[in-house]
Design an enzyme around this catalytic site. Sequence first.
Site, mmCIF file in Angstrom:
data_model
loop_
_atom_site.group_PDB
_atom_site.id
_atom_site.type_symbol
_atom_site.label_atom_id
_atom_site.label_comp_id
_atom_site.label_asym_id
_atom_site.label_seq_id
_atom_site.Cartn_x
_atom_site.Cartn_y
_atom_site.Cartn_z
ATOM 1 N N VAL A 14 0.830 -1.205 0.000
ATOM 2 C CA VAL A 14 0.000 0.000 0.000
ATOM 3 C C VAL A 14 0.862 1.252 0.000
ATOM 4 C CG1 VAL A 14 -1.781 1.281 1.238
ATOM 5 C CG2 VAL A 14 -1.903 -1.211 1.114
ATOM 6 N N LYS A 105 -7.047 -1.214 10.051
ATOM 7 C CA LYS A 105 -8.355 -1.521 10.635
ATOM 8 C C LYS A 105 -8.237 -2.277 11.945
ATOM 9 C CE LYS A 105 -7.513 -4.985 7.460
ATOM 10 N NZ LYS A 105 -6.738 -4.873 6.209
ATOM 11 N N VAL A 132 -11.286 0.314 5.542
ATOM 12 C CA VAL A 132 -12.472 -0.514 5.268
ATOM 13 C C VAL A 132 -12.739 -0.521 3.767
ATOM 14 C CG1 VAL A 132 -14.918 -0.856 5.700
ATOM 15 C CG2 VAL A 132 -13.460 0.072 7.517
ATOM 16 N N ILE A 136 -13.176 1.530 -2.031
ATOM 17 C CA ILE A 136 -14.578 1.954 -1.971
ATOM 18 C C ILE A 136 -14.716 3.051 -0.913
ATOM 19 C CG2 ILE A 136 -16.951 1.216 -1.577
ATOM 20 C CD1 ILE A 136 -16.033 -1.655 -2.171
ATOM 21 N N GLY A 187 -1.892 -14.775 -4.776
ATOM 22 C CA GLY A 187 -1.638 -13.592 -3.965
ATOM 23 C C GLY A 187 -2.871 -13.005 -3.312
ATOM 24 N N GLU A 190 -2.854 -14.603 2.272
ATOM 25 C CA GLU A 190 -1.542 -14.591 2.896
ATOM 26 C C GLU A 190 -1.061 -16.018 3.144
ATOM 27 O OE1 GLU A 190 0.123 -11.865 3.465
ATOM 28 O OE2 GLU A 190 -1.431 -10.335 3.186
ATOM 29 N N LYS A 205 -13.316 -4.539 10.291
ATOM 30 C CA LYS A 205 -13.937 -3.523 9.440
ATOM 31 C C LYS A 205 -15.385 -3.263 9.857
ATOM 32 C CE LYS A 205 -11.014 -5.144 5.658
ATOM 33 N NZ LYS A 205 -10.972 -5.999 4.443
#
Length: 434
Positions: A14, A105, A132, A136, A187, A190, A205
């Site tokens: 990220v 989260k 979350v 979106i 992928g 995990e 979440k």
Amino acid sequence: MKPIRVGLIGLGVVGGGVWTVLAQNGGEIARRAGRRIEVAAVAVRDVAKARALVGPDVTITTDGMALARDPDLDIIVELMGGDTLARDCILEAIAQGKHVVTANKALLAMHGNEIFAAAQARGVMVAFEAAVAGGIPIIKAIREGLTANRIQWLAGIINGTTNFILSEMRQRGLPFDAVLAEAQRLGYAEADPTFDIEGVDAAHKLTLLASLAFGIPVQFDKAHIEGISRLSSEDIVHAERLGYRIKLLGITRHRPEGIELRVHPALVPDHCLLANVEGAMNAVLVRGDAVGPSLYYGQGAGALPTASAVVADLVDVTRLQMADPEHRVPHLAFQPDAMADIPVLPMADVRTSFYLRLRVDDRPGVLADLARVLSDAGISVGSMFQQPHGEHQADIIFLTHEAREGDVDQALRTIQGLPFVRSDVTRLRVENIT
């Protein structure tokens, strides 16, 4: 105006996505924010790897706390994960008067009340859209777009790994273990998939969504959590025969007696929007008293979708950092002194419909005995069918009308002790959400 200087703690999937989005769309982002947003410093484990990505002009350290304390940074973006060092860095950044953006989260689900209270007292913002459903914008939708509504309930597919697994099990007829291995190879899962497949990630979440929807404190410890690891392929087949698809749902609902807060596999009618969310996609269906149902759909994970949400938070903080704290949108949608003390219902008091499957001896009187046990517990059967299994056994599947979960549990304990029952009873909830 001088640029907003960002300290980025964590430069993994990220974090790298955030760097890429800011580099690719920096000009457009500046037009929206009113000034440039630049990553001035990063904290990472692997300095050489980070240097290859960010180039020579960015300060690199292995100490996240150093970024939290750096007076030249305006916003700290926490993307390291975990709930220990991340918590310490965020609280230190807040104490230093810095705004915070996080995708964590788990941290907010467990320590959100403490973090939001500290930010409120210090007059800074903690933004968490990326925590979350990835790309979106569900946090902004509930906190701002639906602010005129009394939210009645929301139900969501908020873990892409489990949705991919369930979609593949249904479409290809494969068992859970085989699809999990495929998800890991691609992928989507995990190496240790426990948080995903056991519903913990979705519960983190959902805890945040419930607080935003109903103005209650964050209460992860009161969430009911079930995963999909024990789900049988034959139940997916039976569900489809009955006109349903099985999804791992996060559901929170405001009832007169309290708040439902639950994550579990559920049968969803195959004509419903959520039933047709396939693969690794996420979707959240929210029902407000004024707007009715509204659906939010998209990619719930991945570098660029999640980075999109992180950068959107950076733009919001940039726009609002000079605003009077009293006039900012509250962290959890409701004013801090107006949070409600509504209890979270124990799962035994939740009412829904049920799918029950049990293997029994195929002989006269069995069905009547089972129906009698259910009736004695106040459980009404909506429909049933019987599937032969071998020469002298059969699977019986019941769909019940709405019933209290505690009553169903009591009936199943009685059924489990009957001499003609040959396996554990499979119990799944049926959610007729529209």
